[in-house]
Design a protein around this motif. Structure first.
Motif, mmCIF file in Angstrom:
data_model
loop_
_atom_site.group_PDB
_atom_site.id
_atom_site.type_symbol
_atom_site.label_atom_id
_atom_site.label_comp_id
_atom_site.label_asym_id
_atom_site.label_seq_id
_atom_site.Cartn_x
_atom_site.Cartn_y
_atom_site.Cartn_z
ATOM 1 N N LYS A 215 22.009 18.679 114.658
ATOM 2 C CA LYS A 215 21.920 20.093 114.282
ATOM 3 C C LYS A 215 22.842 20.426 113.118
ATOM 4 N N ASN A 216 23.556 19.435 112.585
ATOM 5 C CA ASN A 216 24.529 19.695 111.524
ATOM 6 C C ASN A 216 24.129 19.059 110.184
ATOM 7 N N VAL A 217 22.833 18.955 109.940
ATOM 8 C CA VAL A 217 22.315 18.390 108.693
ATOM 9 C C VAL A 217 21.432 19.439 108.034
ATOM 10 N N SER A 218 21.734 19.760 106.771
ATOM 11 C CA SER A 218 20.868 20.680 106.027
ATOM 12 C C SER A 218 20.446 20.009 104.719
ATOM 13 N N LEU A 219 19.141 20.045 104.464
ATOM 14 C CA LEU A 219 18.578 19.470 103.243
ATOM 15 C C LEU A 219 18.070 20.609 102.370
ATOM 16 N N HIS A 220 18.252 20.462 101.065
ATOM 17 C CA HIS A 220 17.887 21.504 100.113
ATOM 18 C C HIS A 220 17.013 20.884 99.034
ATOM 19 N N ILE B 33 22.356 15.622 88.005
ATOM 20 C CA ILE B 33 23.301 15.230 89.057
ATOM 21 C C ILE B 33 24.317 16.327 89.376
ATOM 22 N N ASN B 34 24.862 16.982 88.367
ATOM 23 C CA ASN B 34 25.846 18.042 88.631
ATOM 24 C C ASN B 34 25.207 19.223 89.347
ATOM 25 N N TYR B 35 23.998 19.588 88.935
ATOM 26 C CA TYR B 35 23.298 20.693 89.579
ATOM 27 C C TYR B 35 23.018 20.377 91.047
ATOM 28 N N LEU B 36 22.566 19.148 91.318
ATOM 29 C CA LEU B 36 22.272 18.743 92.699
ATOM 30 C C LEU B 36 23.539 18.793 93.552
ATOM 31 N N ARG B 37 24.639 18.285 93.006
ATOM 32 C CA ARG B 37 25.904 18.315 93.744
ATOM 33 C C ARG B 37 26.298 19.757 94.036
ATOM 34 N N ASN B 38 26.133 20.649 93.053
ATOM 35 C CA ASN B 38 26.514 22.051 93.244
ATOM 36 C C ASN B 38 25.616 22.757 94.249
ATOM 37 N N LEU C 62 26.986 21.600 97.553
ATOM 38 C CA LEU C 62 28.310 22.193 97.790
ATOM 39 C C LEU C 62 28.206 23.680 98.118
ATOM 40 N N ASN C 63 27.397 24.401 97.360
ATOM 41 C CA ASN C 63 27.265 25.842 97.595
ATOM 42 C C ASN C 63 26.651 26.152 98.960
ATOM 43 N N ALA C 64 25.869 25.247 99.492
ATOM 44 C CA ALA C 64 25.261 25.445 100.807
ATOM 45 C C ALA C 64 26.172 24.980 101.940
ATOM 46 N N PHE D 53 36.572 22.052 104.236
ATOM 47 C CA PHE D 53 36.804 20.771 103.577
ATOM 48 C C PHE D 53 35.472 20.072 103.375
ATOM 49 N N VAL D 54 35.316 19.416 102.230
ATOM 50 C CA VAL D 54 34.084 18.678 101.955
ATOM 51 C C VAL D 54 34.421 17.266 101.492
ATOM 52 N N PHE D 55 33.556 16.350 101.840
ATOM 53 C CA PHE D 55 33.635 14.959 101.399
ATOM 54 C C PHE D 55 32.447 14.762 100.477
ATOM 55 N N VAL D 56 32.705 14.784 99.166
ATOM 56 C CA VAL D 56 31.641 14.704 98.172
ATOM 57 C C VAL D 56 31.302 13.240 97.929
ATOM 58 N N THR D 57 30.026 12.917 98.077
ATOM 59 C CA THR D 57 29.573 11.552 97.870
ATOM 60 C C THR D 57 28.115 11.582 97.446
ATOM 61 N N ASP D 58 27.571 10.421 97.155
ATOM 62 C CA ASP D 58 26.136 10.357 96.915
ATOM 63 C C ASP D 58 25.520 9.464 97.976
ATOM 64 N N VAL D 59 24.208 9.422 98.011
ATOM 65 C CA VAL D 59 23.514 8.729 99.093
ATOM 66 C C VAL D 59 23.776 7.215 99.067
ATOM 67 N N GLY D 60 24.224 6.678 97.953
ATOM 68 C CA GLY D 60 24.507 5.250 97.864
ATOM 69 C C GLY D 60 25.834 4.844 98.482
#
Length: 117
Positions: free
Chosen positions: A41-46, A57-62, A65-67, A72-79
């Motif tokens: 229940k703690n996964v949101s896809l946009h 890439i920057n837009y996707l990250r933002n 992040l905005n959602a 605290f956030v752990f910023v990463t990519d799917v890889g």
């Protein structure tokens, strides 16, 4: 890769998915046909729909992040697949060091997953 990431990371996830209408539709079908996110229940896809030829890439990250609704956030990519238990470890670190605003997590590649020649 997102399935593997969700297996390792037990915390909240906010992810931006980039694709055409057809690609986003395929992702939706995959999510309903599989045990995607294992009932979490703690996964949101946009969805971010492709426009033009560049990968924003920057837009996707933002967007992700905005959602996010976490202090605290752990910023990463799917890889980047976090090691098992990293979420719990980071929660403990954050509790102990309230004054830190940035925590650098070293990334290592698992050589066992590399092809051997």
């Amino acid at each position: 890769m997102l399935d593997e990431l969700l297996d390792s990371w037990k915390g909240r996830v906010s992810a931006a998915i980039y694709g055409t209408d057809a690609e986003i539709s395929q992702i939706e079908k995959y999510m309903t046909a599989t045990r995607f996110a294992r009932g979490r229940k703690n996964v949101s896809l946009h969805a971010v729909f492709k426009i033009g030829k560049y990968y924003p890439i920057n837009y996707l990250r933002n967007v992700a992040l905005n959602a996010s609704n976490s202090e605290f956030v752990f910023v990463t990519d799917v890889g980047f697949i976090p090691s098992t238990g990293l979420y719990k470890t980071l929660r403990n670190v954050v509790k102990k060091k309230q004054n830190n605003r940035v925590l650098v997590i070293p990334a290592f590649e698992n050589s066992s997953s590399e092809e051997k020649f």
